[in-house]
Design a protein around this motif. Sequence first.
Motif, short mmCIF file in Angstrom:
data_model
loop_
_atom_site.label_atom_id
_atom_site.label_comp_id
_atom_site.label_asym_id
_atom_site.label_seq_id
_atom_site.Cartn_x
_atom_site.Cartn_y
_atom_site.Cartn_z
N GLN A 35 0.96 -1.31 0.13
CA GLN A 35 -0.25 0.13 -0.23
C GLN A 35 0.54 1.09 0.21
O GLN A 35 0.58 2.03 -0.08
N TYR A 36 2.42 0.74 -0.07
CA TYR A 36 2.71 2.06 0.65
C TYR A 36 3.57 2.70 -0.86
O TYR A 36 4.55 3.84 -1.20
N GLU A 82 6.65 4.74 7.34
CA GLU A 82 5.16 4.36 7.42
C GLU A 82 4.61 5.89 8.16
O GLU A 82 3.81 6.47 8.22
N ARG A 83 5.29 6.31 9.49
CA ARG A 83 5.39 7.31 10.15
C ARG A 83 5.41 8.89 9.34
O ARG A 83 4.48 9.44 9.61
N ILE A 85 4.00 8.79 6.36
CA ILE A 85 2.56 8.61 5.73
C ILE A 85 1.38 8.62 6.08
O ILE A 85 0.27 8.89 6.28
N ASN A 86 1.27 8.03 8.08
CA ASN A 86 0.11 8.28 8.79
C ASN A 86 -0.32 9.28 9.48
O ASN A 86 -0.66 9.17 10.01
N GLY A 87 1.53 10.32 9.54
CA GLY A 87 1.62 11.37 10.36
C GLY A 87 1.99 11.01 11.86
O GLY A 87 1.51 10.08 12.21
#
Length: 87
Positions: A35-36, A82-83, A85-87
């Motif tokens: 997904q990334y 992940e950090r 992209i997800n904030g």
Amino acid sequence: MEESGKILLELCFGTTCFVMGASKLQEIEQYIPPQYKNKVEVKAHTCLDLCKNATYMKAPFVKLDGEIISEATVEKIIQAIERKING
Ligand code: FES
């Protein structure tokens, strides 16, 4: 961010980084969660110029949108992505 809106992941495969573990990062694209994948642009460098004055940080070095990650591992990089992209 890249102009394309992607996160820029810069890997260093210079001698210092390579022997310190960057060789294990060559397959990083395989480990980026599906997904990334289309959100990350991977670039390889021969030296990010961080090994020369790295008295307090250790190779291998990676940059994520300009942010330095030292002692980079696949896990560390994926978590940082992940950090981002997800904030
Ligand atoms: S070899 Fe990686 S920063 Fe120089």
